[in-house]
Design an enzyme around this catalytic site. Structure first.
Site, PDB file in Angstrom:
ATOM      1  N   CYS A   1       0.861  -1.186   0.000  1.00  0.00           N
ATOM      2  CA  CYS A   1       0.000   0.000   0.000  1.00  0.00           C
ATOM      3  C   CYS A   1       0.897   1.236   0.000  1.00  0.00           C
ATOM      4  O   CYS A   1       1.705   1.415   0.916  1.00  0.00           O
ATOM      5  CB  CYS A   1      -0.910  -0.016   1.225  1.00  0.00           C
ATOM      6  SG  CYS A   1      -1.998   1.415   1.287  1.00  0.00           S
TER       7      CYS A   1
ATOM      8  N   ASP B   1     -10.196   6.133  -2.893  1.00  0.00           N
ATOM      9  CA  ASP B   1      -8.968   6.631  -2.252  1.00  0.00           C
ATOM     10  C   ASP B   1      -8.928   8.154  -2.303  1.00  0.00           C
ATOM     11  O   ASP B   1      -9.130   8.754  -3.358  1.00  0.00           O
ATOM     12  CB  ASP B   1      -7.758   6.040  -3.000  1.00  0.00           C
ATOM     13  CG  ASP B   1      -6.480   6.101  -2.183  1.00  0.00           C
ATOM     14  OD1 ASP B   1      -6.340   7.030  -1.363  1.00  0.00           O
ATOM     15  OD2 ASP B   1      -5.625   5.230  -2.375  1.00  0.00           O
TER      16      ASP B   1
ATOM     17  N   CYS C   1      -3.167   7.300  -4.526  1.00  0.00           N
ATOM     18  CA  CYS C   1      -2.990   5.838  -4.472  1.00  0.00           C
ATOM     19  C   CYS C   1      -1.606   5.431  -5.001  1.00  0.00           C
ATOM     20  O   CYS C   1      -1.345   5.488  -6.212  1.00  0.00           O
ATOM     21  CB  CYS C   1      -4.084   5.118  -5.247  1.00  0.00           C
ATOM     22  SG  CYS C   1      -4.049   3.352  -4.944  1.00  0.00           S
TER      23      CYS C   1
HETATM   24  O1  PYC Z   1      -1.906   3.962  -1.826  1.00  0.00           O
HETATM   25  O2  PYC Z   1      -1.445   1.966  -2.600  1.00  0.00           O
HETATM   26  C1  PYC Z   1      -2.209   2.777  -2.080  1.00  0.00           C
HETATM   27  C2  PYC Z   1      -3.578   2.343  -1.725  1.00  0.00           C
HETATM   28  C3  PYC Z   1      -4.147   1.133  -1.931  1.00  0.00           C
HETATM   29  C4  PYC Z   1      -5.446   1.200  -1.448  1.00  0.00           C
HETATM   30  C5  PYC Z   1      -5.638   2.442  -0.942  1.00  0.00           C
HETATM   31  N1  PYC Z   1      -4.479   3.135  -1.122  1.00  0.00           N
END
Ligand code: PYC
Length: 332
Positions: free
Chosen positions: A90, A249, A253
Site C-alpha cells: 500500500c 482513495d 494511491c
Molecule cells: O496507496 O497503494 C495505495 C492504496 C491502496 C489502497 C488504498 N491506497
C-alpha cells in the site's frame, strides 16, 4: 469479559487515513512478511475488521502493523490492514506509516534519510526529508510494476461495454481510461464510480484469473482505477481508485499510480526521466518517477518512485471488547 487494547497512531496521507497499530498487534509466524500476512489472515483478521470497519473505522480506513525485519540489512517489516483486506503493498499506507514511525520514534533508521521496508509484496526502499522532528516528504521505490494485459472488455449495466487494461503495482488494478462509454471521472459522482466498480470487479474476477507470477498469494483484481482530466494544468493525470466495498482513495494511491505508470511505460507513453504527477479524486498529488527498468516473467516492468506527504492526526487507544455485538465491526 475479554477486552483487547490497541494503541494506534492515526495519520492521513494526502487525505487518505492511516492507522498504525503501535501496540497490541499479534505475534506472527513466518520467515518473511508474505508468510506473516498469511498467518494474520488465518488467525487474526478479526483485528483488522475491528479496527478498520465501522464503528471504530470507516469505509476508507487503512492501517499497518510493524514487525522486526527478517533480514538485518532492513529496517522494519510492515503488514498492511485495510477495509479491503490485507494488501500485499500500500503506497499511501507506506508514506503514512513511515511518517508516523519516524515522528513518534518507533523506528531508528540504520541510515538517516533512508529506510528499507519488508512488505508482503517485497522490498520497498524509502527516502525521506525532515525539518526538525517533522517528516516533510516520503518517497518510496515500489516493487516491480508491470502491465499484465490490455484491451479486455467488460459489461457495465449502466455504461455498456468498457475496455480496460490490468496492471500490477503491488496490487492488481483494472484501469479504465476515458473512452466512448466513459468520458472520465470529472463527469461522475463517487457513488456512481463505486457502484460500477463493484460490478466490474466481480465480473472481471469471475471471468479471469490474475496471479502474480513470482508470488501466488498475490491474486485477484482488487482495485479499479478510473481515469480523468487533471484539475491542475501542472498534473499529468487524475484518478479515482476504488477499493474495499465502498472506498474511493482520497490520496492518488501509491500502488495505483505505480500500476498506471507501468501501463503508460509499456505503451511508450512514459519514459525514464519523465515525471508523472498524479492527482487524486480530491486533488491531492503524488509525484511519480521511474527509478529503474526490469522485467517480471518476461514482461517489461518498472520500479516506480512515488513521493507524497502525510500528517499525524492523533493518538487513539481502541478497545475490542467481546461484550460488544459490533466488536468485529460491520459494513452496511
Ligand atoms: O496507496 O497503494 C495505495 C492504496 C491502496 C489502497 C488504498 N491506497
Amino acid at each position: 469479559m475479554a477486552r483487547k487494547t490497541f494503541f494506534c497512531i492515526d495519520a492521513h496521507t494526502c487525505g487518505n487515513p492511516v492507522r498504525l497499530v503501535a501496540g497490541g498487534g499479534p505475534i506472527l509466524q513466518g520467515s518473511n512478511m508474505s508468510e506473516k500476512r498469511q498467518h494474520f489472515l488465518r488467525d487474526y483478521d478479526w483485528i483488522r475488521q475491528g479496527l478498520m470497519f465501522e464503528p471504530r473505522g470507516h469505509d476508507m480506513m487503512s492501517g499497518s502493523i510493524l514487525y522486526p525485519p527478517h533480514d538485518p540489512a532492513n529496517d522494519i517489516g510492515v503488514l498492511y490492514i485495510e477495509t479491503s483486506g490485507c494488501l500485499p503493498m500500500c503506497g499511501h499506507g507506506t508514506i503514512g506509516t513511515v511518517t508516523i514511525a519516524l515522528e513518534e520514534g518507533l523506528i531508528t533508521p540504520k541510515t538517516p534519510g533512508q529506510l528499507r521496508l519488508e512488505t508482503p509484496a517485497g522490498l520497498v526502499k524509502v527516502s525521506y526529508t525532515q525539518e526538525g522532528k517533522k517528516v516533510k516528504t516520503v518517497k518510496l521505490t515500489n516493487v516491480a510494476s508491470y502491465l499484465e494485459t490490455e484491451n479486455l472488455t467488460v459489461e457495465c449495466t449502466e455504461l455498456g461495454e468498457l475496455t480496460l487494461d490490468v496492471a500490477y503495482g503491488g496490487n492488481f488494478y483494472g484501469i479504465i481510461d476515458p473512452q466512448k462509454n466513459f468520458a472520465g471521472i470529472q463527469d461522475f459522482t463517487a457513488d456512481k464510480l463505486i457502484a460500477w466498480s463493484r460490478e466490474i470487479r466481480k465480473r472481471m474476477n469471475e471471468r479471469y484469473t490474475f496471479v502474480h507470477p513470482e508470488n501466488d498469494t498475490i491474486r485477484g483484481l482488487s482495485h479499479i482505477l478510473w481515469a480523468g482530466e487533471p484539475l491542475a494544468p501542472t498534473s499529468t493525470a487524475r484518478n479515482a481508485v476504488f477499493y474495499g466495498d465502498k472506498a474511493i482513495d482520497r490520496s492518488p494511491c501509491g500502488t495505483g499510480t505505480s500500476a498506471r505508470m507501468a501501463q503508460w511505460y509499456a505503451k511508450g507513453l512514459l519514459k525514464p526521466g519523465q515525471e508523472f504527477i498524479h492527482e487524486s479524486y480530491i486533488g491531492s498529488i503524488f509525484r511519480g518517477t521511474i527509478e529503474g527498468e526490469t522485467t517480471v516473467a518476461g514482461k517489461p516492468a518498472i520500479l516506480p518512485g512515488i513521493e507524497g506527504w502525510a500528517m499525524v492526526t492523533g493518538l487513539n487507544t481502541i478497545f475490542l471488547d467481546d461484550e460488544d455485538p459490533y466488536v468485529h465491526g460491520f459494513q452496511v
